[in-house]
Write a protein that holds these residues in place. Structure first.
Motif, PDB file in Angstrom:
ATOM      1  N   ARG A  20      -5.300   2.471  -1.468  1.00 29.66           N
ATOM      2  CA  ARG A  20      -6.446   2.353  -0.579  1.00 29.66           C
ATOM      3  C   ARG A  20      -7.399   3.506  -0.854  1.00 29.66           C
ATOM      4  NH1 ARG A  20      -3.570   3.733   5.274  1.00 29.66           N
ATOM      5  NH2 ARG A  20      -3.215   5.978   4.918  1.00 29.66           N
ATOM      6  N   GLN A  21      -8.650   3.262  -0.537  1.00 30.77           N
ATOM      7  CA  GLN A  21      -9.662   4.294  -0.723  1.00 30.77           C
ATOM      8  C   GLN A  21     -10.657   4.235   0.414  1.00 30.77           C
ATOM      9  OE1 GLN A  21     -11.629   4.306  -4.547  1.00 30.77           O
ATOM     10  NE2 GLN A  21     -12.090   6.479  -4.324  1.00 30.77           N
ATOM     11  N   ALA A  22     -10.733   5.329   1.142  1.00 25.56           N
ATOM     12  CA  ALA A  22     -11.698   5.459   2.224  1.00 25.56           C
ATOM     13  C   ALA A  22     -12.933   6.167   1.686  1.00 25.56           C
ATOM     14  CB  ALA A  22     -11.077   6.240   3.381  1.00 25.56           C
ATOM     15  N   PRO A  23     -14.080   5.992   2.322  1.00 23.94           N
ATOM     16  CA  PRO A  23     -15.312   6.647   1.842  1.00 23.94           C
ATOM     17  C   PRO A  23     -15.141   8.156   1.721  1.00 23.94           C
ATOM     18  CG  PRO A  23     -15.821   5.029   3.518  1.00 23.94           C
ATOM     19  CD  PRO A  23     -14.322   5.144   3.488  1.00 23.94           C
ATOM     20  N   GLY A  24     -15.524   8.681   0.572  1.00 27.10           N
ATOM     21  CA  GLY A  24     -15.454  10.112   0.349  1.00 27.10           C
ATOM     22  C   GLY A  24     -14.072  10.646   0.051  1.00 27.10           C
ATOM     23  N   LYS A  25     -13.095   9.766  -0.046  1.00 32.45           N
ATOM     24  CA  LYS A  25     -11.723  10.214  -0.304  1.00 32.45           C
ATOM     25  C   LYS A  25     -11.210   9.638  -1.618  1.00 32.45           C
ATOM     26  CE  LYS A  25     -10.282  10.977   4.454  1.00 32.45           C
ATOM     27  NZ  LYS A  25      -9.202  10.745   5.462  1.00 32.45           N
ATOM     28  N   GLU A  26     -10.186  10.266  -2.150  1.00 34.04           N
ATOM     29  CA  GLU A  26      -9.586   9.769  -3.383  1.00 34.04           C
ATOM     30  C   GLU A  26      -8.735   8.536  -3.106  1.00 34.04           C
ATOM     31  OE1 GLU A  26      -9.323  13.860  -6.021  1.00 34.04           O
ATOM     32  OE2 GLU A  26      -7.545  12.631  -5.684  1.00 34.04           O
ATOM     33  N   ARG A  27      -8.543   7.765  -4.155  1.00 33.24           N
ATOM     34  CA  ARG A  27      -7.699   6.589  -4.033  1.00 33.24           C
ATOM     35  C   ARG A  27      -6.261   7.046  -3.794  1.00 33.24           C
ATOM     36  NH1 ARG A  27      -9.044   1.469  -7.738  1.00 33.24           N
ATOM     37  NH2 ARG A  27     -11.055   2.127  -6.871  1.00 33.24           N
ATOM     38  N   GLU A  28      -5.648   6.450  -2.808  1.00 32.87           N
ATOM     39  CA  GLU A  28      -4.321   6.869  -2.368  1.00 32.87           C
ATOM     40  C   GLU A  28      -3.336   5.717  -2.495  1.00 32.87           C
ATOM     41  OE1 GLU A  28      -2.209   8.234   1.892  1.00 32.87           O
ATOM     42  OE2 GLU A  28      -4.130   7.186   1.867  1.00 32.87           O
ATOM     43  N   ARG A  29      -2.205   5.979  -3.089  1.00 35.92           N
ATOM     44  CA  ARG A  29      -1.179   4.944  -3.179  1.00 35.92           C
ATOM     45  C   ARG A  29      -0.409   4.908  -1.870  1.00 35.92           C
ATOM     46  NH1 ARG A  29       3.311   5.229  -7.798  1.00 35.92           N
ATOM     47  NH2 ARG A  29       3.954   6.968  -6.476  1.00 35.92           N
ATOM     48  N   VAL A  30      -0.301   3.743  -1.264  1.00 35.23           N
ATOM     49  CA  VAL A  30       0.409   3.645   0.011  1.00 35.23           C
ATOM     50  C   VAL A  30       1.783   3.002  -0.130  1.00 35.23           C
ATOM     51  CG1 VAL A  30      -1.721   3.612   1.369  1.00 35.23           C
ATOM     52  CG2 VAL A  30      -0.710   1.455   0.638  1.00 35.23           C
ATOM     53  N   ALA A  31       1.973   2.195  -1.171  1.00 34.80           N
ATOM     54  CA  ALA A  31       3.268   1.541  -1.345  1.00 34.80           C
ATOM     55  C   ALA A  31       3.406   1.089  -2.789  1.00 34.80           C
ATOM     56  CB  ALA A  31       3.391   0.346  -0.402  1.00 34.80           C
ATOM     57  N   ARG A  32       4.625   1.040  -3.254  1.00 33.51           N
ATOM     58  CA  ARG A  32       4.852   0.505  -4.591  1.00 33.51           C
ATOM     59  C   ARG A  32       6.252  -0.059  -4.656  1.00 33.51           C
ATOM     60  NH1 ARG A  32       6.036   6.248  -4.028  1.00 33.51           N
ATOM     61  NH2 ARG A  32       7.520   6.892  -5.628  1.00 33.51           N
ATOM     62  N   ARG A  33       6.427  -0.928  -5.675  1.00 34.68           N
ATOM     63  CA  ARG A  33       7.721  -1.555  -5.897  1.00 34.68           C
ATOM     64  C   ARG A  33       7.880  -1.803  -7.376  1.00 34.68           C
ATOM     65  NH1 ARG A  33      10.012  -6.926  -2.785  1.00 34.68           N
ATOM     66  NH2 ARG A  33      12.169  -6.769  -3.479  1.00 34.68           N
ATOM     67  N   TYR A  34       8.947  -1.288  -7.927  1.00 38.93           N
ATOM     68  CA  TYR A  34       9.244  -1.501  -9.337  1.00 38.93           C
ATOM     69  C   TYR A  34      10.166  -2.703  -9.461  1.00 38.93           C
ATOM     70  CZ  TYR A  34      11.488  -1.027 -13.848  1.00 38.93           C
ATOM     71  OH  TYR A  34      11.999  -1.275 -15.089  1.00 38.93           O
ATOM     72  N   SER A  35       9.681  -3.753 -10.103  1.00 40.03           N
ATOM     73  CA  SER A  35      10.431  -5.003 -10.315  1.00 40.03           C
ATOM     74  C   SER A  35      11.108  -5.416  -9.007  1.00 40.03           C
ATOM     75  CB  SER A  35      11.415  -4.832 -11.451  1.00 40.03           C
ATOM     76  OG  SER A  35      10.702  -4.735 -12.666  1.00 40.03           O
ATOM     77  N   ASN A  36      12.422  -5.578  -8.995  1.00 40.12           N
ATOM     78  CA  ASN A  36      13.117  -6.023  -7.787  1.00 40.12           C
ATOM     79  C   ASN A  36      13.788  -4.884  -7.023  1.00 40.12           C
ATOM     80  OD1 ASN A  36      12.471  -8.763  -8.120  1.00 40.12           O
ATOM     81  ND2 ASN A  36      14.101  -8.976  -9.641  1.00 40.12           N
ATOM     82  N   HIS A  37      13.369  -3.676  -7.314  1.00 39.12           N
ATOM     83  CA  HIS A  37      13.932  -2.530  -6.593  1.00 39.12           C
ATOM     84  C   HIS A  37      13.354  -2.464  -5.178  1.00 39.12           C
ATOM     85  CE1 HIS A  37      15.377  -0.106 -10.298  1.00 39.12           C
ATOM     86  NE2 HIS A  37      15.435  -1.399 -10.515  1.00 39.12           N
ATOM     87  N   ASP A  38      13.949  -1.618  -4.376  1.00 39.03           N
ATOM     88  CA  ASP A  38      13.432  -1.429  -3.027  1.00 39.03           C
ATOM     89  C   ASP A  38      12.041  -0.800  -3.072  1.00 39.03           C
ATOM     90  OD1 ASP A  38      16.655  -0.478  -1.619  1.00 39.03           O
ATOM     91  OD2 ASP A  38      15.725  -2.448  -1.897  1.00 39.03           O
ATOM     92  N   PRO A  39      11.152  -1.216  -2.208  1.00 36.38           N
ATOM     93  CA  PRO A  39       9.829  -0.608  -2.176  1.00 36.38           C
ATOM     94  C   PRO A  39       9.868   0.821  -1.639  1.00 36.38           C
ATOM     95  CG  PRO A  39      10.049  -2.203  -0.403  1.00 36.38           C
ATOM     96  CD  PRO A  39      11.278  -2.319  -1.243  1.00 36.38           C
ATOM     97  N   ILE A  40       8.851   1.578  -2.005  1.00 35.11           N
ATOM     98  CA  ILE A  40       8.727   2.965  -1.548  1.00 35.11           C
ATOM     99  C   ILE A  40       7.355   3.112  -0.912  1.00 35.11           C
ATOM    100  CG2 ILE A  40       8.669   5.391  -2.248  1.00 35.11           C
ATOM    101  CD1 ILE A  40      10.532   4.633  -4.555  1.00 35.11           C
TER     102      ILE A  40
END
Length: 122
Positions: free
Chosen positions: A38-58
């Motif tokens: 996500r990216q809010a105005p004036g802020k850097e793009r921020e990763r909020v969630a990810r999932r590698y293949s079928n692993h548990d999300p982080i």
């Protein structure tokens, strides 16, 4: 080539819920990382969630226990369920995919959705 099309953004009151969708089409990878940024105005793009293949999300600490990644494998659609949203969650949300392992740097992701605006009012 992978195509990602997002939908589901909009306006919601604090404490409410929203579900973002990211429909994937085109080539697929044997292993891949799917991430939501996500990216809010004036802020850097921020990763909020990810999932590698079928692993548990982080999840990032800022959204942990509130946001949930899921996927409809039949339709090849990724979802980000946003619960108990806060005004600080307001941003443009992007889904992204890269081959192989997850990376924090957004520039490591080759495939992006067009972005969808989420606005949370207090």
């Amino acid at each position: 080539h992978v195509q990602l099309v997002e939908s589901g953004g909009g306006s919601v009151q604090a404490g409410g819920s929203l579900r973002l969708s990211c429909a994937a089409s085109g080539n697929t990878y044997t292993s891949s990382c799917m991430a939501w940024y996500r990216q809010a105005p004036g802020k850097e793009r921020e990763r909020v969630a990810r999932r590698y293949s079928n692993h548990d999300p982080i999840y990032a600490d800022s959204v942990k226990d509130r946001f949930i990644i899921s996927k409809d494998n039949d339709k090849n659609i990724h979802y980000l369920r946003m619960n108990n949203v806060k005004p600080e969650d307001s941003a443009v949300y992007y889904c992204a995919i890269r081959k192989d392992y997850c990376r924090e740097d957004y520039r490591a992701y080759a495939h992006w959705g067009q972005g969808t605006q989420v606005t949370v009012s207090s």
